[in-house]
Design a protein around this motif. Structure first.
Motif, PDB file in Angstrom:
ATOM      1  N   TYR A 116       0.826  -1.201   0.000  1.00  0.00           N
ATOM      2  CA  TYR A 116       0.000   0.000   0.000  1.00  0.00           C
ATOM      3  C   TYR A 116       0.870   1.265   0.000  1.00  0.00           C
ATOM      4  O   TYR A 116       0.420   2.318  -0.445  1.00  0.00           O
ATOM      5  N   GLY A 158     -14.754  -4.086   1.986  1.00  0.00           N
ATOM      6  CA  GLY A 158     -14.456  -5.443   1.528  1.00  0.00           C
ATOM      7  C   GLY A 158     -15.755  -6.167   1.221  1.00  0.00           C
ATOM      8  O   GLY A 158     -16.794  -5.846   1.805  1.00  0.00           O
ATOM      9  N   PHE A 179      -4.751  -8.834  -7.657  1.00  0.00           N
ATOM     10  CA  PHE A 179      -3.643  -7.893  -7.841  1.00  0.00           C
ATOM     11  C   PHE A 179      -2.283  -8.593  -7.915  1.00  0.00           C
ATOM     12  O   PHE A 179      -1.279  -7.974  -8.222  1.00  0.00           O
TER      13      PHE A 179
HETATM   14  C1  GLP Z   1      -8.878  -4.112   0.809  1.00  0.00           C
HETATM   15  C2  GLP Z   1      -8.312  -2.991   1.716  1.00  0.00           C
HETATM   16  C3  GLP Z   1      -9.380  -2.031   2.070  1.00  0.00           C
HETATM   17  C4  GLP Z   1     -10.176  -1.746   0.821  1.00  0.00           C
HETATM   18  C5  GLP Z   1     -11.019  -2.936   0.491  1.00  0.00           C
HETATM   19  C6  GLP Z   1     -11.710  -2.849  -0.838  1.00  0.00           C
HETATM   20  O1  GLP Z   1      -8.608  -5.367   1.292  1.00  0.00           O
HETATM   21  N1  GLP Z   1      -7.702  -3.438   2.906  1.00  0.00           N
HETATM   22  O2  GLP Z   1      -8.808  -0.868   2.650  1.00  0.00           O
HETATM   23  O3  GLP Z   1     -11.037  -0.651   1.055  1.00  0.00           O
HETATM   24  O4  GLP Z   1     -10.284  -4.122   0.646  1.00  0.00           O
HETATM   25  O5  GLP Z   1     -10.831  -3.050  -1.898  1.00  0.00           O
HETATM   26  P1  GLP Z   1     -11.234  -2.762  -3.394  1.00  0.00           P
HETATM   27  O6  GLP Z   1     -11.500  -1.307  -3.466  1.00  0.00           O
HETATM   28  O7  GLP Z   1     -10.062  -3.166  -4.227  1.00  0.00           O
HETATM   29  O8  GLP Z   1     -12.457  -3.559  -3.676  1.00  0.00           O
END
Ligand code: GLP
Length: 241
Positions: free
Chosen positions: A80, A134, A168
């Motif tokens: 991050y 999430g 990712f």
């Molecule tokens: C991840 C991060 C979060 C993020 C969420 C959604 O695991 N830890 O901080 O907000 O999951 O991710 P995405 O936006 O890629 O769906």
């Protein structure tokens, strides 16, 4: 709670960027709690463009990020730290010494968590906390649990999160199993919270978070108790509401 409806991802990103830039314009030395993930990429892109056009000055801004994977260095392409540099910090005039993320490479993760809480306490407040969601209702990396964890802590990521975030990485086995995350208390103490959600795959989670029982099994559900929660979500994410 205010729900701002957006047609699609692009409109959600513009609306979220508008909330953030308003905060920044009204209070230039704001402390922003920042989030990562694909949800926020469009918002950061727009904020970067508005900076290039000379509309926003970030020189006084301070930031504290929500979370970081354990075991990924700042230059790892999926850390991050790397994400923030790539999508925002390298594109605006924020002073790097005013940016903070938990150190996933710390030899003593517990000590790093206490250190991170001291940084947050040192600022005295988070003016605006950005959050993604999430698919299992987690915020930051606060996973479903038996109780709401209050402060920064080390978590075991759930299989669901590992699977969701494996997109990712080249291989699911490369996804770290642990992360450091800001706790629920720090998030809830933010003066204002901006929750951004897009996509049909988040519709069930968003419905549970906003309308279901408040339970640590759905960590984001605690946001129902926040006195200044803004939700910016697209039609697909709101489709079950
Ligand atoms: C991840 C991060 C979060 C993020 C969420 C959604 O695991 N830890 O901080 O907000 O999951 O991710 P995405 O936006 O890629 O769906």
């Amino acid at each position: 709670m205010r729900i701002i409806r957006a047609k699609d991802y692009e409109e959600m990103s513009i609306k979220a960027a508008t909330v953030i830039s308003s905060q920044k314009t009204l209070f230039p030395d704001s402390v922003l709690g920042l989030a990562t993930g694909s949800t926020m990429e469009g918002t950061y892109q727009i904020l970067s463009e508005w900076y290039e056009q000379g509309w926003i000055d970030y020189s006084e801004l301070k930031s504290v990020n929500l979370d970081e994977y354990v075991g990924l260095s700042a230059d790892h392409s999926q850390s991050y730290h790397y994400y923030m540099k790539k999508h925002l910090f390298s594109k605006i005039n924020i002073d790097e010494k005013n940016t903070n993320l938990p150190n996933g490479m710390a030899s003593d993760p517990e000590a790093e968590c206490r250190h991170y809480d001291e940084i947050i306490e040192g600022y005295g407040r988070i003016d605006l906390q950005l959050l993604g969601l999430g698919p299992n209702g987690h915020i930051g990396f606060n996973e479903p649990a038996d109780e709401f964890p209050s402060l920064t802590h080390c978590v075991y990521l759930t299989e669901e999160t590992i699977k969701a975030n494996s997109r990712f990485f080249d291989d699911i086995n490369e996804v770290p199993r642990n992360a450091l995350t800001m706790g629920i208390k720090s998030i809830m103490q933010a003066n204002k919270v901006l929750l951004c959600v897009n996509g049909a795959h988040k519709a069930d989670a968003l419905k549970s978070v906003l309308t279901g029982p408040i339970t640590p099994q759905v960590p984001g559900s605690i946001l129902q108790l926040h006195s200044d929660l803004i939700v910016v979500a697209d039609e697909e994410a709101l489709s079950k509401m």
